[in-house]
Design a protein around this motif. Structure first.
Motif, PDB file in Angstrom:
ATOM      1  N   TYR A  59       0.833  -1.207   0.000  1.00 22.73           N
ATOM      2  CA  TYR A  59       0.000   0.000   0.000  1.00 22.73           C
ATOM      3  C   TYR A  59       0.868   1.257   0.000  1.00 22.73           C
ATOM      4  N   ARG A  60       0.496   2.219  -0.852  1.00 20.55           N
ATOM      5  CA  ARG A  60       1.178   3.516  -0.858  1.00 20.55           C
ATOM      6  C   ARG A  60       0.150   4.624  -0.671  1.00 20.55           C
ATOM      7  N   SER A  61       0.429   5.514   0.233  1.00 21.18           N
ATOM      8  CA  SER A  61      -0.448   6.681   0.405  1.00 21.18           C
ATOM      9  C   SER A  61      -0.195   7.634  -0.770  1.00 21.18           C
ATOM     10  N   GLU A 101      -2.448   1.589  -8.512  1.00 19.00           N
ATOM     11  CA  GLU A 101      -3.059   0.425  -7.873  1.00 19.00           C
ATOM     12  C   GLU A 101      -2.538   0.216  -6.469  1.00 19.00           C
ATOM     13  N   HIS A 102      -1.357   0.720  -6.200  1.00 13.37           N
ATOM     14  CA  HIS A 102      -0.803   0.559  -4.853  1.00 13.37           C
ATOM     15  C   HIS A 102      -1.621   1.332  -3.817  1.00 13.37           C
ATOM     16  N   GLY A 103      -2.422   2.280  -4.254  1.00 14.44           N
ATOM     17  CA  GLY A 103      -3.304   3.006  -3.345  1.00 14.44           C
ATOM     18  C   GLY A 103      -4.490   2.170  -2.887  1.00 14.44           C
ATOM     19  N   ALA A 108       0.838  -5.887  -4.926  1.00 14.64           N
ATOM     20  CA  ALA A 108       2.133  -6.214  -4.316  1.00 14.64           C
ATOM     21  C   ALA A 108       3.211  -6.253  -5.390  1.00 14.64           C
ATOM     22  N   ASP A 109       4.332  -5.602  -5.134  1.00 14.63           N
ATOM     23  CA  ASP A 109       5.504  -5.772  -5.985  1.00 14.63           C
ATOM     24  C   ASP A 109       6.387  -6.805  -5.310  1.00 14.63           C
ATOM     25  N   LEU A 110       6.758  -7.834  -6.073  1.00 16.24           N
ATOM     26  CA  LEU A 110       7.490  -8.968  -5.503  1.00 16.24           C
ATOM     27  C   LEU A 110       8.804  -9.178  -6.243  1.00 16.24           C
ATOM     28  N   TYR A 156       4.849  -3.791 -19.448  1.00 13.16           N
ATOM     29  CA  TYR A 156       4.909  -5.124 -18.828  1.00 13.16           C
ATOM     30  C   TYR A 156       5.644  -5.057 -17.485  1.00 13.16           C
ATOM     31  N   GLU A 157       4.995  -5.571 -16.429  1.00  7.85           N
ATOM     32  CA  GLU A 157       5.613  -5.560 -15.094  1.00  7.85           C
ATOM     33  C   GLU A 157       5.531  -6.957 -14.495  1.00  7.85           C
ATOM     34  N   PRO A 158       6.547  -7.791 -14.700  1.00  8.69           N
ATOM     35  CA  PRO A 158       6.467  -9.171 -14.201  1.00  8.69           C
ATOM     36  C   PRO A 158       6.434  -9.274 -12.674  1.00  8.69           C
ATOM     37  N   TRP A 159       6.664  -8.166 -11.980  1.00  9.10           N
ATOM     38  CA  TRP A 159       6.731  -8.171 -10.517  1.00  9.10           C
ATOM     39  C   TRP A 159       5.450  -7.709  -9.822  1.00  9.10           C
ATOM     40  N   HIS A 160       4.501  -7.129 -10.575  1.00 13.85           N
ATOM     41  CA  HIS A 160       3.341  -6.487  -9.944  1.00 13.85           C
ATOM     42  C   HIS A 160       2.135  -7.432  -9.950  1.00 13.85           C
ATOM     43  N   TYR A 161       1.757  -7.904  -8.760  1.00 17.29           N
ATOM     44  CA  TYR A 161       0.607  -8.796  -8.608  1.00 17.29           C
ATOM     45  C   TYR A 161      -0.524  -8.068  -7.909  1.00 17.29           C
TER      46      TYR A 161
HETATM   47 ZN   LIG Z   1       3.645  -2.220  -8.493  1.00 15.25          ZN
END
Ligand SMILES: [Zn+2]
Length: 193
Positions: A59-61, A101-103, A108-110, A156-161
């Motif tokens: 989560y990001r504010s 989306e982090h809001g 989750a970035d993994l 493309y972001e293979p880390w963002h779920y």
């Molecule tokens: Zn992300």
């Protein structure tokens, strides 16, 4: 809680969304409660298979997203870009404030345990492959897939779920569509599963 909420540059988070969120930590990062429980279960099961996965962002504010954007824009300008080009480049990986989306607390970035930042080649690692195959069982999807950039507006972001619930995640991953397409075609049938 709407686990199918769509947040992008055209659909910002509703006013006051963050104040209503109930958060819980996983590896020191904050997530919406149900998302945190499912993420923790997924990471534990991966570990049982010998795969260690690190959580690098949750989560990001709005303030934090703003700070990340300013940092990225000035770093791009440091590479010689003018302000507008620097903003355009930043827009490809960091959404404008209120449009990330982090809001939502659902993203989750993994990465692997050998890294402490996102990895462009994450999909080639054992952790990335495990997630591609198994994440939908826990209600997560790869939110910004390859070849859907023209729809999601994000590279493309293979880390963002992203947590969407198990029913939706299964259908999305099996049919190879992205969240925008899913919402367009199926959302009334798959509300909260
Ligand atoms: Zn992300």
């Amino acid at each position: 809680m709407d686990y199918l909420i769509l947040v992008n540059r055209f659909e910002p988070l509703p006013e006051g969304y963050g104040e209503k969120l109930k958060l819980r930590t996983v590896q020191g990062k904050l997530f919406e409660t149900q998302t945190a429980i499912m993420l923790e279960t997924m990471l534990d099961d991966a570990l049982d298979d010998g795969i260690r996965i690190r959580v690098i962002s949750g989560y990001r504010s709005d303030d934090y997203q703003q700070m990340l954007r300013e940092r990225e824009i000035s770093s791009n300008m440091g590479l010689g870009m003018d302000y507008l080009s620097a903003v355009r480049k930043t827009d490809k990986t960091l959404a404008p404030v209120g449009c990330s989306e982090h809001g939502t607390g659902l993203a989750a970035d993994l990465c692997t345990c050998e890294s402490d930042d996102v990895e462009p080649e994450f999909h080639r690692t054992a952790a990335g492959k495990w997630l591609c195959k198994r994440s939908s069982e826990y209600g997560f999807i790869l939110r910004y897939p390859r070849f859907k950039e023209h729809i999601t507006g994000i590279d493309y972001e293979p880390w963002h779920y992203r947590y969407v619930g198990r029913g939706a995640a299964k259908l999305i991953s099996e049919s190879g569509i992205c969240l925008e397409e899913f919402l367009h075609f199926y959302s009334d049938k798959y509300t909260q599963c």
